[in-house]
Scaffold this motif. Sequence first.
Motif, PDB file in Angstrom:
ATOM      1  N   VAL A   1       0.807  -1.225   0.000  1.00  0.00           N
ATOM      2  CA  VAL A   1       0.000   0.000   0.000  1.00  0.00           C
ATOM      3  C   VAL A   1       0.845   1.282   0.000  1.00  0.00           C
ATOM      4  CG1 VAL A   1      -1.660   1.349   1.362  1.00  0.00           C
ATOM      5  CG2 VAL A   1      -2.018  -1.096   1.003  1.00  0.00           C
TER       6      VAL A   1
ATOM      7  N   VAL B   1       0.294   4.684  -2.424  1.00  0.00           N
ATOM      8  CA  VAL B   1      -0.267   5.882  -1.793  1.00  0.00           C
ATOM      9  C   VAL B   1       0.697   7.064  -1.938  1.00  0.00           C
ATOM     10  CG1 VAL B   1      -0.904   6.919   0.419  1.00  0.00           C
ATOM     11  CG2 VAL B   1      -1.727   4.647  -0.172  1.00  0.00           C
TER      12      VAL B   1
ATOM     13  N   SER C   1      -3.027   6.910   3.997  1.00  0.00           N
ATOM     14  CA  SER C   1      -3.243   8.043   3.085  1.00  0.00           C
ATOM     15  C   SER C   1      -3.373   9.338   3.872  1.00  0.00           C
ATOM     16  CB  SER C   1      -4.494   7.811   2.239  1.00  0.00           C
ATOM     17  OG  SER C   1      -4.351   6.673   1.426  1.00  0.00           O
ATOM     18  N   LEU C   2      -4.132   9.293   4.954  1.00  0.00           N
ATOM     19  CA  LEU C   2      -4.288  10.488   5.793  1.00  0.00           C
ATOM     20  C   LEU C   2      -2.953  10.885   6.415  1.00  0.00           C
ATOM     21  CD1 LEU C   2      -6.148  12.574   7.113  1.00  0.00           C
ATOM     22  CD2 LEU C   2      -6.599  10.908   8.934  1.00  0.00           C
TER      23      LEU C   2
ATOM     24  N   THR D   1     -10.293  -6.348   4.270  1.00  0.00           N
ATOM     25  CA  THR D   1     -10.655  -5.424   5.352  1.00  0.00           C
ATOM     26  C   THR D   1      -9.431  -4.706   5.903  1.00  0.00           C
ATOM     27  OG1 THR D   1     -12.519  -6.851   5.953  1.00  0.00           O
ATOM     28  CG2 THR D   1     -11.783  -5.251   7.592  1.00  0.00           C
TER      29      THR D   1
ATOM     30  N   GLN E   1      -6.502  -4.310   4.466  1.00  0.00           N
ATOM     31  CA  GLN E   1      -5.901  -3.456   3.448  1.00  0.00           C
ATOM     32  C   GLN E   1      -6.677  -2.155   3.280  1.00  0.00           C
ATOM     33  OE1 GLN E   1      -6.078  -4.511  -0.823  1.00  0.00           O
ATOM     34  NE2 GLN E   1      -3.844  -4.511  -0.763  1.00  0.00           N
ATOM     35  N   THR E   2      -7.998  -2.234   3.296  1.00  0.00           N
ATOM     36  CA  THR E   2      -8.818  -1.036   3.155  1.00  0.00           C
ATOM     37  C   THR E   2      -8.595  -0.077   4.320  1.00  0.00           C
ATOM     38  OG1 THR E   2     -10.509  -2.287   1.962  1.00  0.00           O
ATOM     39  CG2 THR E   2     -11.175  -0.174   2.893  1.00  0.00           C
ATOM     40  N   GLY E   3      -8.577  -0.619   5.534  1.00  0.00           N
ATOM     41  CA  GLY E   3      -8.349   0.227   6.700  1.00  0.00           C
ATOM     42  C   GLY E   3      -6.969   0.860   6.690  1.00  0.00           C
TER      43      GLY E   3
ATOM     44  N   PHE F   1      -5.075   1.428   4.091  1.00  0.00           N
ATOM     45  CA  PHE F   1      -5.003   2.385   2.992  1.00  0.00           C
ATOM     46  C   PHE F   1      -5.549   3.746   3.424  1.00  0.00           C
ATOM     47  CE2 PHE F   1      -6.848   4.563  -0.665  1.00  0.00           C
ATOM     48  CZ  PHE F   1      -5.816   4.533  -1.586  1.00  0.00           C
ATOM     49  N   ALA F   2      -6.683   3.738   4.114  1.00  0.00           N
ATOM     50  CA  ALA F   2      -7.289   4.997   4.556  1.00  0.00           C
ATOM     51  C   ALA F   2      -6.411   5.712   5.580  1.00  0.00           C
ATOM     52  CB  ALA F   2      -8.682   4.723   5.135  1.00  0.00           C
ATOM     53  N   VAL F   3      -5.925   4.966   6.572  1.00  0.00           N
ATOM     54  CA  VAL F   3      -5.112   5.570   7.630  1.00  0.00           C
ATOM     55  C   VAL F   3      -3.790   6.081   7.083  1.00  0.00           C
ATOM     56  CG1 VAL F   3      -3.889   5.108   9.787  1.00  0.00           C
ATOM     57  CG2 VAL F   3      -6.185   4.187   9.440  1.00  0.00           C
TER      58      VAL F   3
END
Length: 284
Positions: A163, A167, A230-231, A220, A222-224, A226-228
């Motif tokens: 990830v 990103v 990225s921020l 699940t 990977q999605t979590g 990715f969001a964290v």
Amino acid sequence: MSASSYSQAASMLLRHVRPTSNAMCRRLGCTVQSRAFGIKTTLRVQEHISKLIKKDKSKNKNKADEMQVTGPGPFHDTILESMPSELRVPRNPPPMREDTMDHTWNTSDLEALDVGPTKHRVPDLISDKIALWAVKSARKPTDIFFRNKYIHRSVMLEVVAAVPGMVGGLIRHIKSLQGMRHDGGWIGHLLHEAENERMHLMTWMEISKPVLWERALIATVQTGFFAVFSLLYMVSPRTAHRVVGYLEEEAVTSYTHFIGEIDAGRIENVKAPEIAVAYWNLDP
């Protein structure tokens, strides 16, 4: 739309149109010509649906024949299918580091590499300490969940490791466009790293063959992440890169234990998948 769906639609249409047209004609005093027109229209619709059914069956047959010749693909991708053939690359992309192609790597060569299992970067700034704390905290539940299941642990590790490069490349690409200035080559290096980590995951997928619930867990996590991540990268790129560094340190530790289990005979030393042999130019 399947052939059965077309057939159901045709049956429903005929059941609805014919009784309705007869009833309306009795109430309104339709002429013979009007009733003939309604029946003719119904037959035309039925003929059109029949053609669609034949076309659908022919298309499915062609797909089945193609599957028998080429074998099933990993997924159906319309974007890939519409891509010009001269732009496509093989399933195994070329290595990003040309030095891996200088010679064929055997087990002795790989074991001679100094991967630094005892090396550690001491955190200097508060952001470095936060990054180290975050990685160490994330490792604890991972150790509890996977324990000695090193293959499954490796799959989860590579899902996360693939990830950051993507990103970072994406965000730096957008910033380069917004600032209208050159990025200095960072974007290319980050995307290469993301591709390399993705190939790690493809290799482990060939070995582990995860089942449905494991794939759901992977998606699940990977999605979590990715969001964290990225921020975090948008707020503090330095801290984000430091997180990746400490994550790689933990990866070296995990793989060192993994190799120790193989050497001890507790885990079978299987042959490297073809995708790994081709990508890293290994000695089969």
